[in-house]
Design a protein around this motif. Structure first.
Motif, short mmCIF file in Angstrom:
data_model
loop_
_atom_site.label_atom_id
_atom_site.label_comp_id
_atom_site.label_asym_id
_atom_site.label_seq_id
_atom_site.Cartn_x
_atom_site.Cartn_y
_atom_site.Cartn_z
N GLY A 721 0.81 -1.21 0.00
CA GLY A 721 0.00 0.00 0.00
C GLY A 721 0.83 1.25 0.00
O GLY A 721 0.38 2.31 -0.46
N ASN A 722 2.07 1.18 0.52
CA ASN A 722 2.98 2.33 0.53
C ASN A 722 3.93 2.34 -0.67
O ASN A 722 4.84 3.16 -0.73
CB ASN A 722 3.81 2.32 1.82
CG ASN A 722 2.95 2.51 3.06
OD1 ASN A 722 2.02 3.31 3.05
ND2 ASN A 722 3.25 1.75 4.10
N LEU A 723 3.72 1.41 -1.60
CA LEU A 723 4.64 1.28 -2.72
C LEU A 723 3.94 1.28 -4.08
O LEU A 723 4.43 1.90 -5.03
CB LEU A 723 5.44 -0.03 -2.55
CG LEU A 723 6.42 -0.41 -3.67
CD1 LEU A 723 7.56 0.59 -3.75
CD2 LEU A 723 6.97 -1.83 -3.42
N LEU A 724 2.78 0.61 -4.16
CA LEU A 724 2.13 0.38 -5.45
C LEU A 724 0.79 1.09 -5.53
O LEU A 724 0.14 1.34 -4.52
CB LEU A 724 1.91 -1.13 -5.66
CG LEU A 724 3.15 -2.03 -5.53
CD1 LEU A 724 2.74 -3.49 -5.66
CD2 LEU A 724 4.19 -1.67 -6.59
N SER A 725 0.38 1.37 -6.78
CA SER A 725 -0.94 1.95 -6.98
C SER A 725 -2.01 0.94 -6.57
O SER A 725 -1.79 -0.27 -6.65
CB SER A 725 -1.12 2.32 -8.45
OG SER A 725 -1.14 1.16 -9.26
N PRO A 726 -3.19 1.39 -6.14
CA PRO A 726 -4.23 0.46 -5.69
C PRO A 726 -4.68 -0.50 -6.78
O PRO A 726 -5.18 -1.59 -6.49
CB PRO A 726 -5.38 1.39 -5.28
CG PRO A 726 -4.74 2.71 -5.01
CD PRO A 726 -3.58 2.80 -5.95
N GLU A 727 -4.50 -0.12 -8.07
CA GLU A 727 -4.94 -0.98 -9.18
C GLU A 727 -3.84 -1.91 -9.67
O GLU A 727 -4.03 -2.63 -10.65
CB GLU A 727 -5.40 -0.12 -10.35
CG GLU A 727 -6.56 0.81 -10.04
CD GLU A 727 -6.08 2.14 -9.46
OE1 GLU A 727 -4.84 2.38 -9.47
OE2 GLU A 727 -6.92 2.93 -9.01
N HIS A 728 -2.67 -1.90 -9.03
CA HIS A 728 -1.55 -2.74 -9.47
C HIS A 728 -1.97 -4.20 -9.43
O HIS A 728 -2.63 -4.66 -8.50
CB HIS A 728 -0.34 -2.50 -8.57
CG HIS A 728 0.95 -2.95 -9.16
ND1 HIS A 728 1.29 -4.28 -9.30
CD2 HIS A 728 2.01 -2.25 -9.66
CE1 HIS A 728 2.49 -4.38 -9.83
NE2 HIS A 728 2.95 -3.16 -10.07
N LEU A 729 -1.56 -4.97 -10.46
CA LEU A 729 -1.94 -6.39 -10.52
C LEU A 729 -1.46 -7.18 -9.31
O LEU A 729 -2.11 -8.14 -8.89
CB LEU A 729 -1.39 -7.02 -11.81
CG LEU A 729 -2.27 -6.88 -13.06
CD1 LEU A 729 -1.55 -7.45 -14.28
CD2 LEU A 729 -3.60 -7.58 -12.87
N LEU A 730 -0.34 -6.78 -8.74
CA LEU A 730 0.17 -7.49 -7.57
C LEU A 730 -0.78 -7.34 -6.39
O LEU A 730 -0.88 -8.26 -5.56
CB LEU A 730 1.57 -6.99 -7.21
CG LEU A 730 2.34 -7.88 -6.22
CD1 LEU A 730 2.54 -9.27 -6.78
CD2 LEU A 730 3.70 -7.24 -5.90
N MET A 731 -1.46 -6.21 -6.30
CA MET A 731 -2.46 -6.03 -5.25
C MET A 731 -3.58 -7.06 -5.41
O MET A 731 -4.07 -7.65 -4.44
CB MET A 731 -3.04 -4.62 -5.27
CG MET A 731 -2.00 -3.51 -5.16
SD MET A 731 -1.17 -3.47 -3.55
CE MET A 731 -2.41 -2.63 -2.57
#
Length: 836
Positions: A721-731
């Motif tokens: 959450g402090n690194l990637l956009s909320p829509e990132h596939l890894l999320m």
């Protein structure tokens, strides 16, 4: 993650009360999805949770993809490179500019016995494919050891190296007539366990006939045999009427019910397609009428396919164990029809080739394996492309090869002038009626899935690097020399009687030189190896990976085989395709994935897709096909200079305010009030650490430490959450993994909640009607089904069906399982339905 559904009878479903979590009940009595583990007791209560390793299955295969199996082993590539470097510069220049015919003629004498031939012999000794009695003893002992550890599935695969072969040997070597029924009953029992029902029934029929000839048998031993015979007949009948058989029959009915009007000009294609040619796009298919999503456009059997060996077969150092017990594709699938098998009918001449039935073994032997059998180590050394090339010419027959190779020599003058060649072909297509002037079509203007169509696929000989073409030439020359030295030339030439292609006397050629006929074969093979870089089709399957004895089964798309599909190869690439391709054995089916208006080109994705890669990455990968992609998706991203969907949704976010980060090497926060900057390299390292932590969490899950896996995944979510956009596939992947863990624990509501979050992210990337969403909804339907959330499950099943029918068709295993789930839910007692 996928819950594999195992249905039971409607009566049993109606009598069920609300079930407890799957891991608490016996597998055979529980309505939920349960896998009979390959290496465990069939009654072990292990819930089957299948994690898909990704939905971006690469369908078209180039040399840059899975190169370790497609091309020769690295040592041979280095040997060929040294040979090339040692050539006289003038000869290198001649080879670089030579036609395929001249390349073979110049290269025949370049395999030096003391260097290249010796190197190949040394490499071939590391790929053992011959029959060895010591190997049979080894596998039998390993099977006994695994059987003692209750790993029955693995044991059966090892026993299969020798079991049925021993019975066949006994039958063929005069086993005592009075004892033969007992051996045949054992054979039938073995075949029954392996699911080869027809062969088991045939064996019992032989026993029946034997008993009828011998008359009434009254001794206790004979009565025991009669009792065993009766039991096996009942078991075969039960297996034939089990849900699996019913599902296959249902699939056959559904296949027949699909509306299909075949094209008069293109074999296997729908009448809604037409074949066109122009200088810009070459040969291509266009819609001749409006096409609806899900409509079948093409059904084609591969002209040739070769099963890809497992990594463990790609040559081991001599210091390692001689015989490998690791299971590879070569152990799991028929080497001819690619049908999955538990055990196999082995080749009588080598230890590599295995088949699903004696019929497949006999057909393969007659068509090509009688020639390939002794070449196993060489073909494993030189890679799948060389193997496909050899099998192609064996299937074609020398008469057809000689005719087309001679015909191709007339076009060699245009080899290094592609523009002139295209203009010539375009004029031919314009001046002759219909499709008769288009390369690959016969005199009647029909484009068939034939050797002529394969031969006319473009080899792009002028675009390959001289070094690569030299490597391919040396490899095919090595195969042809081995054929000649092994006395297999007559088999390759199909004992052709034509005077023009008759086999020359030994005195007509110097010792060690290829005969004129084998030079023709080598030229055709070289053409096919070069064609494969742009025209090889990967036949893919979803396959389990990792340990099979845990509560979780990982699945990922794997390349099962490499094949030539001459009609499918007519489809040009787009990073935003309008069709989907699915495989069943050696057959490919193409369906429209979106509406295709009349006159629009039918477009395939060779791998790089707009939803998975940025335009620069796509363009880089597509260079192996010798064209620059100008599809709509690429043009929009290149011309408008707007960031791709992938770039926007898979971006880093500011660690302070979580706004998107912008820039190249140094990233700056897009929020002007924040103004934080950080290097891309630093954030990339953090992302790699995060991905490693996710892998560690999955290892904990495989070790059945679910609580620890949950805690680690939740920590990964906080860090992400402090690194990637909320829509990132890894999320989305982390939500999917959490759903997997909760499903393992039987906490279906929690699993569904996390999977729904994952689906939201997948939908952002791939769209609401994509095959990726179809797979995700299938998983959600399984979870809702297991949790008895009936109304939600039914609505999810309906949406998943609508999407998967478009991409995969009614015969898809997933569609059939969805239909079984729906039937099971609808037949539940009303009291249960009301409570849900």
């Amino acid at each position: 993650m996928l819950l594999r559904f195992q249905p039971r009878s409607a009566a049993a479903a109606k009598s069920s009360r609300r079930p407890e979590p799957a891991l608490l009940l016996p597998a055979r009595d529980y309505i939920n999805t349960v896998r009979v583990p390959a290496d465990g007791d069939a009654s072990s209560p292990i819930g089957c949770l299948v994690l898909y390793g990704g939905s971006d299955v690469l369908v078209r295969l180039g040399a840059a993809i899975a190169v370790s199996m497609a091309l020769p082993v690295e040592e041979w590539q280095l040997c060929a490179a040294r040979c090339w470097a040692a050539l006289d510069p003038a000869l290198r220049e001649r080879l670089a500019a030579a036609s395929l015919h001249d390349t073979v003629r110049l290269g025949c004498g370049l395999l030096r016995p003391e260097v290249e031939v010796a190197a190949l012999q040394r490499l071939c000794r590391r790929a053992r494919a011959a029959k060895e009695p010591a190997a049979a003893r080894f596998y039998r002992e390993e099977g006994n050891r695994l059987f003692g550890r209750r790993q029955y599935g693995a044991a059966v695969r090892l026993y299969s190296q020798v079991c049925l072969e021993d019975i066949a040997r006994a039958e063929s070597h005069g086993y005592p007539d009075r004892l033969l029924p007992k051996v045949l009953l054992r054979k039938a029992e073995c075949l029954l366990c392996l699911g080869r029902l027809q062969e088991a029934a045939d064996a019992l029929s032989v026993v029946d006939n034997k008993i009828a000839v011998d008359g009434i048998m009254t001794s206790p031993t004979h009565q025991t045999l009669l009792g065993k015979l009766s039991q096996l007949k009942v078991k075969i009948h039960e297996k034939e009427s089990c849900p699996e058989a019913a599902r296959e029959a249902c699939g056959d009915i559904q296949r027949e019910s699909e509306i299909w009007e075949e094209n008069d000009s293109i074999s296997g294609a729908s009448s809604s397609l037409s074949l066109k040619f122009d200088t810009e796009r070459g040969r291509h298919l266009v819609a001749s009428q409006d096409i609806l999503p899900g409509q079948s456009l093409l059904k084609e059997e591969a002209f040739v396919s070769v099963l890809c060996p497992g990594e463990s077969l790609l040559l081991q150092d001599s210091s390692e164990t001689v015989w490998d017990t690791r299971v590879t594709n070569a152990d799991l699938y028929c080497h001819r029809c690619l049908r999955q098998l538990l055990a196999s009918v082995p080749c009588c001449g080598c230890s590599y080739a295995k088949y699903c039935s004696q019929k497949c073994a006999d057909t393969a032997w007659e068509q090509y394996h009688r020639t390939e059998c002794s070449l196993g180590p060489l073909l494993l050394t030189l890679g799948v492309f060389c193997h496909v090339a050899l099998r192609t010419v064996l299937l074609a027959g020398f008469a057809e090869i000689g005719r087309l190779v001679e015909w191709s020599h007339d076009g060699d003058k245009d080899l290094h002038n592609p523009e002139a060649r295209c203009n010539h072909l375009s004029e031919a297509a314009d001046t002759r009626a219909g499709t008769r002037g288009i390369p690959g079509c016969n005199d009647s203007g029909q484009y068939q899935s034939s050797y002529q169509a394969v031969f006319n696929l473009l080899p792009h000989a002028e675009k390959h690097s001289p070094e690569h073409k030299f490597l391919c030439m040396l490899s095919v020359i090595a195969i042809c020399k081995q054929l000649q030295e092994a006395g297999l030339e007559a088999a390759v030439l199909n004992q052709e009687s034509s005077e023009k292609w008759s086999k020359p006397k030994a005195c007509e050629k110097p010792s060690g030189e290829l005969s004129p006929e084998l030079k023709t074969v080598a030229e055709a093979m070289l053409r096919h190896v070069l064609q494969l870089q742009c025209n090889a089709q990967a036949i893919t399957v979803m396959q389990e990976s990792g340990s099979r004895d845990g509560a979780v089964v990982n699945k990922k798309p794997v390349r099962l085989a490499t094949a030539f599909f001459p009609v499918l190869s007519l489809l040009n690439h787009s990073c935003w395709p309008n069709i989907s391709v699915s495989f069943s054995g050696t057959a490919a089916t193409v369906r429209a994935s979106q509406p295709i208006p009349s006159g629009q080109e039918v477009l395939h994705c060779y791998g790089p897709h707009r939803c998975r890669m940025r335009v620069a990455e796509r363009q880089q990968l597509l260079r192996q096909y010798f064209f620059e992609c100008r599809c709509q998706a690429c043009l929009e991203e290149l011309v408008s200079d707007v960031k791709s969907v992938v770039a926007m949704r898979n971006s880093f976010c500011c660690p302070s305010c979580r706004a998107p980060m912008q820039g190249e090497d140094m990233l700056c926060c897009s929020n002007e009030a924040c103004a934080i900057s950080v290097s891309r390299e630093s954030l990339s390292h953090r992302l790699q650490d995060l991905q490693q932590q996710i892998k560690n969490a999955l290892e904990l899950l495989r070790a059945r430490k679910a609580d620890q896996a949950i805690r680690m995944l939740q920590k990964c979510q906080m860090d992400a959450g402090n690194l990637l956009s909320p829509e990132h596939l890894l999320m989305g992947e982390m939500e999917d993994h959490l759903a997997q863990v909760y499903a393992t624990l039987g906490k279906w509501q929690e699993a569904a909640r996390h999977l729904q979050r994952s689906i939201e992210i997948v939908e952002m990337h791939h769209g609401p009607s994509s095959v990726e969403i179809g797979h995700e909804l299938f998983k959600l339907a399984q979870i809702l089904f297991n949790g008895f959330a009936v109304s939600e499950a039914l609505s999810t099943i309906q949406r998943a069906e609508e999407i998967l029918l478009v991409h995969c068709g009614p015969q898809s295993t997933q569609i059939q399982e969805l239909q079984e789930m729906k039937t099971c839910l609808l037949e539940l007692p009303r009291s249960i339905l009301q409570r849900t």
